[in-house]
Design a protein around this motif. Structure first.
Motif, PDB file in Angstrom:
ATOM      1  N   VAL A 141       0.857  -1.185   0.000  1.00  0.00           N
ATOM      2  CA  VAL A 141       0.000   0.000   0.000  1.00  0.00           C
ATOM      3  C   VAL A 141       0.897   1.241   0.000  1.00  0.00           C
ATOM      4  CG1 VAL A 141      -1.829  -1.176   1.307  1.00  0.00           C
ATOM      5  CG2 VAL A 141      -0.150   0.238   2.506  1.00  0.00           C
ATOM      6  N   ALA A 142       0.325   2.353  -0.435  1.00  0.00           N
ATOM      7  CA  ALA A 142       1.030   3.638  -0.390  1.00  0.00           C
ATOM      8  C   ALA A 142       0.121   4.616   0.324  1.00  0.00           C
ATOM      9  CB  ALA A 142       1.334   4.107  -1.809  1.00  0.00           C
ATOM     10  N   SER A 143       0.695   5.549   1.061  1.00  0.00           N
ATOM     11  CA  SER A 143      -0.141   6.473   1.828  1.00  0.00           C
ATOM     12  C   SER A 143       0.134   7.912   1.440  1.00  0.00           C
ATOM     13  CB  SER A 143       0.112   6.288   3.325  1.00  0.00           C
ATOM     14  OG  SER A 143       1.411   6.722   3.656  1.00  0.00           O
ATOM     15  N   THR A 144      -0.901   8.721   1.536  1.00  0.00           N
ATOM     16  CA  THR A 144      -0.762  10.154   1.287  1.00  0.00           C
ATOM     17  C   THR A 144      -1.523  10.907   2.365  1.00  0.00           C
ATOM     18  OG1 THR A 144      -2.657   9.971  -0.196  1.00  0.00           O
ATOM     19  CG2 THR A 144      -0.494  10.000  -1.219  1.00  0.00           C
ATOM     20  N   TRP A 145      -0.901  11.997   2.832  1.00  0.00           N
ATOM     21  CA  TRP A 145      -1.529  12.791   3.884  1.00  0.00           C
ATOM     22  C   TRP A 145      -2.434  13.864   3.276  1.00  0.00           C
ATOM     23  CZ3 TRP A 145      -1.421  11.955   9.047  1.00  0.00           C
ATOM     24  CH2 TRP A 145      -0.462  11.073   9.535  1.00  0.00           C
ATOM     25  N   SER A 146      -3.499  14.129   4.012  1.00  0.00           N
ATOM     26  CA  SER A 146      -4.357  15.239   3.603  1.00  0.00           C
ATOM     27  C   SER A 146      -5.024  15.803   4.851  1.00  0.00           C
ATOM     28  CB  SER A 146      -5.412  14.753   2.608  1.00  0.00           C
ATOM     29  OG  SER A 146      -6.205  13.752   3.200  1.00  0.00           O
ATOM     30  N   THR A 147      -5.566  17.003   4.714  1.00  0.00           N
ATOM     31  CA  THR A 147      -6.245  17.614   5.852  1.00  0.00           C
ATOM     32  C   THR A 147      -7.710  17.818   5.507  1.00  0.00           C
ATOM     33  OG1 THR A 147      -4.208  18.784   6.426  1.00  0.00           O
ATOM     34  CG2 THR A 147      -6.243  19.540   7.458  1.00  0.00           C
ATOM     35  N   VAL A 148      -8.581  17.259   6.337  1.00  0.00           N
ATOM     36  CA  VAL A 148     -10.011  17.377   6.112  1.00  0.00           C
ATOM     37  C   VAL A 148     -10.646  17.915   7.383  1.00  0.00           C
ATOM     38  CG1 VAL A 148     -12.131  16.126   5.597  1.00  0.00           C
ATOM     39  CG2 VAL A 148      -9.994  15.434   4.497  1.00  0.00           C
ATOM     40  N   ASN A 149     -11.247  19.090   7.272  1.00  0.00           N
ATOM     41  CA  ASN A 149     -11.858  19.720   8.439  1.00  0.00           C
ATOM     42  C   ASN A 149     -10.862  19.901   9.587  1.00  0.00           C
ATOM     43  OD1 ASN A 149     -14.252  18.864   6.884  1.00  0.00           O
ATOM     44  ND2 ASN A 149     -15.331  19.631   8.689  1.00  0.00           N
ATOM     45  N   GLY A 150      -9.657  20.336   9.230  1.00  0.00           N
ATOM     46  CA  GLY A 150      -8.658  20.579  10.249  1.00  0.00           C
ATOM     47  C   GLY A 150      -8.067  19.323  10.860  1.00  0.00           C
ATOM     48  N   ARG A 151      -8.500  18.158  10.343  1.00  0.00           N
ATOM     49  CA  ARG A 151      -7.950  16.903  10.876  1.00  0.00           C
ATOM     50  C   ARG A 151      -7.042  16.252   9.842  1.00  0.00           C
ATOM     51  NH1 ARG A 151     -13.258  15.982  12.286  1.00  0.00           N
ATOM     52  NH2 ARG A 151     -13.757  16.484  14.445  1.00  0.00           N
ATOM     53  N   GLU A 152      -5.913  15.783  10.326  1.00  0.00           N
ATOM     54  CA  GLU A 152      -4.960  15.107   9.456  1.00  0.00           C
ATOM     55  C   GLU A 152      -5.457  13.701   9.136  1.00  0.00           C
ATOM     56  OE1 GLU A 152      -1.419  16.324   8.580  1.00  0.00           O
ATOM     57  OE2 GLU A 152      -2.795  18.023   8.693  1.00  0.00           O
ATOM     58  N   ARG A 153      -5.347  13.378   7.885  1.00  0.00           N
ATOM     59  CA  ARG A 153      -5.730  12.032   7.463  1.00  0.00           C
ATOM     60  C   ARG A 153      -4.601  11.405   6.663  1.00  0.00           C
ATOM     61  NH1 ARG A 153     -11.751  12.153   4.888  1.00  0.00           N
ATOM     62  NH2 ARG A 153     -12.925  12.243   6.842  1.00  0.00           N
ATOM     63  N   ARG A 154      -4.440  10.108   6.869  1.00  0.00           N
ATOM     64  CA  ARG A 154      -3.457   9.379   6.080  1.00  0.00           C
ATOM     65  C   ARG A 154      -4.240   8.362   5.257  1.00  0.00           C
ATOM     66  NH1 ARG A 154       1.970   7.005   8.815  1.00  0.00           N
ATOM     67  NH2 ARG A 154       3.092   6.394   6.942  1.00  0.00           N
ATOM     68  N   THR A 155      -4.279   8.594   3.981  1.00  0.00           N
ATOM     69  CA  THR A 155      -5.086   7.741   3.120  1.00  0.00           C
ATOM     70  C   THR A 155      -4.222   6.689   2.436  1.00  0.00           C
ATOM     71  OG1 THR A 155      -6.646   9.542   2.722  1.00  0.00           O
ATOM     72  CG2 THR A 155      -6.662   7.703   1.151  1.00  0.00           C
ATOM     73  N   TYR A 156      -4.688   5.469   2.502  1.00  0.00           N
ATOM     74  CA  TYR A 156      -3.931   4.343   1.944  1.00  0.00           C
ATOM     75  C   TYR A 156      -4.576   3.848   0.661  1.00  0.00           C
ATOM     76  CZ  TYR A 156      -1.748   4.090   6.548  1.00  0.00           C
ATOM     77  OH  TYR A 156      -1.067   4.387   7.694  1.00  0.00           O
ATOM     78  N   GLN A 157      -3.706   3.534  -0.309  1.00  0.00           N
ATOM     79  CA  GLN A 157      -4.237   2.942  -1.530  1.00  0.00           C
ATOM     80  C   GLN A 157      -3.393   1.737  -1.916  1.00  0.00           C
ATOM     81  OE1 GLN A 157      -3.797   6.350  -4.172  1.00  0.00           O
ATOM     82  NE2 GLN A 157      -2.062   6.846  -2.857  1.00  0.00           N
ATOM     83  N   LEU A 158      -4.049   0.803  -2.562  1.00  0.00           N
ATOM     84  CA  LEU A 158      -3.390  -0.425  -2.994  1.00  0.00           C
ATOM     85  C   LEU A 158      -2.383  -0.126  -4.099  1.00  0.00           C
ATOM     86  CD1 LEU A 158      -4.396  -2.900  -1.552  1.00  0.00           C
ATOM     87  CD2 LEU A 158      -5.632  -3.579  -3.604  1.00  0.00           C
ATOM     88  N   THR A 159      -1.229  -0.771  -4.041  1.00  0.00           N
ATOM     89  CA  THR A 159      -0.267  -0.692  -5.142  1.00  0.00           C
ATOM     90  C   THR A 159      -0.454  -1.928  -6.025  1.00  0.00           C
ATOM     91  OG1 THR A 159       1.406  -1.921  -3.935  1.00  0.00           O
ATOM     92  CG2 THR A 159       1.394   0.459  -3.649  1.00  0.00           C
ATOM     93  N   ASP A 160       0.270  -1.971  -7.128  1.00  0.00           N
ATOM     94  CA  ASP A 160       0.197  -3.158  -7.980  1.00  0.00           C
ATOM     95  C   ASP A 160       0.664  -4.382  -7.206  1.00  0.00           C
ATOM     96  OD1 ASP A 160      -0.809  -1.795 -10.077  1.00  0.00           O
ATOM     97  OD2 ASP A 160       1.111  -1.498 -11.105  1.00  0.00           O
ATOM     98  N   SER A 161       1.742  -4.167  -6.468  1.00  0.00           N
ATOM     99  CA  SER A 161       2.255  -5.245  -5.626  1.00  0.00           C
ATOM    100  C   SER A 161       1.179  -5.717  -4.643  1.00  0.00           C
ATOM    101  CB  SER A 161       3.485  -4.744  -4.861  1.00  0.00           C
ATOM    102  OG  SER A 161       3.761  -5.588  -3.776  1.00  0.00           O
ATOM    103  N   GLY A 162       0.429  -4.754  -4.102  1.00  0.00           N
ATOM    104  CA  GLY A 162      -0.631  -5.090  -3.160  1.00  0.00           C
ATOM    105  C   GLY A 162      -1.729  -5.902  -3.820  1.00  0.00           C
ATOM    106  N   ARG A 163      -2.022  -5.560  -5.066  1.00  0.00           N
ATOM    107  CA  ARG A 163      -3.063  -6.280  -5.792  1.00  0.00           C
ATOM    108  C   ARG A 163      -2.630  -7.730  -6.034  1.00  0.00           C
ATOM    109  NH1 ARG A 163      -6.127  -1.948  -7.317  1.00  0.00           N
ATOM    110  NH2 ARG A 163      -4.215  -0.748  -7.608  1.00  0.00           N
ATOM    111  N   ARG A 164      -1.351  -7.878  -6.374  1.00  0.00           N
ATOM    112  CA  ARG A 164      -0.829  -9.236  -6.570  1.00  0.00           C
ATOM    113  C   ARG A 164      -0.859 -10.003  -5.250  1.00  0.00           C
ATOM    114  NH1 ARG A 164       2.862  -6.541  -9.923  1.00  0.00           N
ATOM    115  NH2 ARG A 164       4.345  -6.348  -8.207  1.00  0.00           N
ATOM    116  N   ALA A 165      -0.456  -9.298  -4.183  1.00  0.00           N
ATOM    117  CA  ALA A 165      -0.441  -9.940  -2.866  1.00  0.00           C
ATOM    118  C   ALA A 165      -1.843 -10.381  -2.477  1.00  0.00           C
ATOM    119  CB  ALA A 165       0.123  -8.976  -1.816  1.00  0.00           C
ATOM    120  N   LEU A 166      -2.823  -9.547  -2.787  1.00  0.00           N
ATOM    121  CA  LEU A 166      -4.206  -9.885  -2.448  1.00  0.00           C
ATOM    122  C   LEU A 166      -4.647 -11.146  -3.174  1.00  0.00           C
ATOM    123  CD1 LEU A 166      -6.903  -9.386  -1.148  1.00  0.00           C
ATOM    124  CD2 LEU A 166      -7.426  -7.692  -2.919  1.00  0.00           C
TER     125      LEU A 166
END
Lengths: 113, 113
Positions: free
Chosen positions: A60-85
């Motif tokens: 997985v890969a993560s990206t930070w963002s701010t929503v309503n003043g709250r920090e969020r770390r959003t995770y998304q599947l990588t190709d490797s993750g899809r294969r692993a799944l």
DNA sequence: TTCGACAAGTAGCGTAGCTACGCATGAAGG
DNA sequence: CCTTCATGCGTAGCTACGCTACTTGTCGAA
């Protein structure tokens, strides 16, 4: 469900949840709870370290963002993750069949006639 | 199967094997291997401690005997063990359904129409 | 006499999920 | 105004448990 006993299958569950779209940690917990009708209510101390494991592994890969003043770390599947799944799914099938041979109802009780 | 990942379900497997009749440790290992077509090849370091756990818990009882000059410790299910097995079976069903909802093929991909 | 199947067992390790925390923001309610 | 709760991140330390690697011992076969 007593929650624990996920042992070894948690990574697969996380990958499966992320398969449907990127989510942040807290939302992943809620998604697991919702899709399991409340059976899977995992504590943050379980999923955050697991997500870091998956990120270190490159699944997985993560990206930070701010929503309503709250920090969020959003995770998304990588190709490797899809294969692993895919691998985890195959492993799960084998596991489920093997263990089921002993624990499913109607499994060889005394090798019937 | 990579064997491990049994996590939490090993006790249930042992109880299920003993349900069909009393066996000694070594025979239990062979029974597991046979009934799983070789998938479950558990080392003694896994099953002996597990059997002692089950005995401490009162789920199995053991008796020593000598066969061909070799010492055997034969384990048999107790009533408590039979009840425990029933519980383990129920737990397994729930586990299998819950995890299956995420990992079985044809599980909700994107909540189809 | 050496090797392999049978038979039991333990010590120590590593993995991984859980408990119990701590920190911070924003909305709701008294 | 202040507390509480939901949102959101995170870690430290514990514990459970299966695994690796080892020991001890008998018996039969090469």
């Amino acid at each position: 469900m007593k929650a624990q006993a996920l042992h070894g299958h948690l990574d697969a569950l996380l990958l499966a949840v992320l398969e449907q779209g990127a989510l942040h940690g807290y939302a992943i917990i809620e998604s697991l709870r919702a899709r399991s009708d409340g059976s899977l209510d995992l504590p943050t101390g379980t999923i955050y370290p697991a997500l870091r494991r998956l990120e270190r592994a490159g699944h997985v890969a993560s990206t930070w963002s701010t929503v309503n003043g709250r920090e969020r770390r959003t995770y998304q599947l990588t190709d490797s993750g899809r294969r692993a799944l895919a691998g985890e799914r195959a492993g799960w099938q084998e596991f489920r069949v093997t263990v089921g041979r002993f624990l499913d109802p109607g499994s060889p009780p005394v090798t019937p006639a």
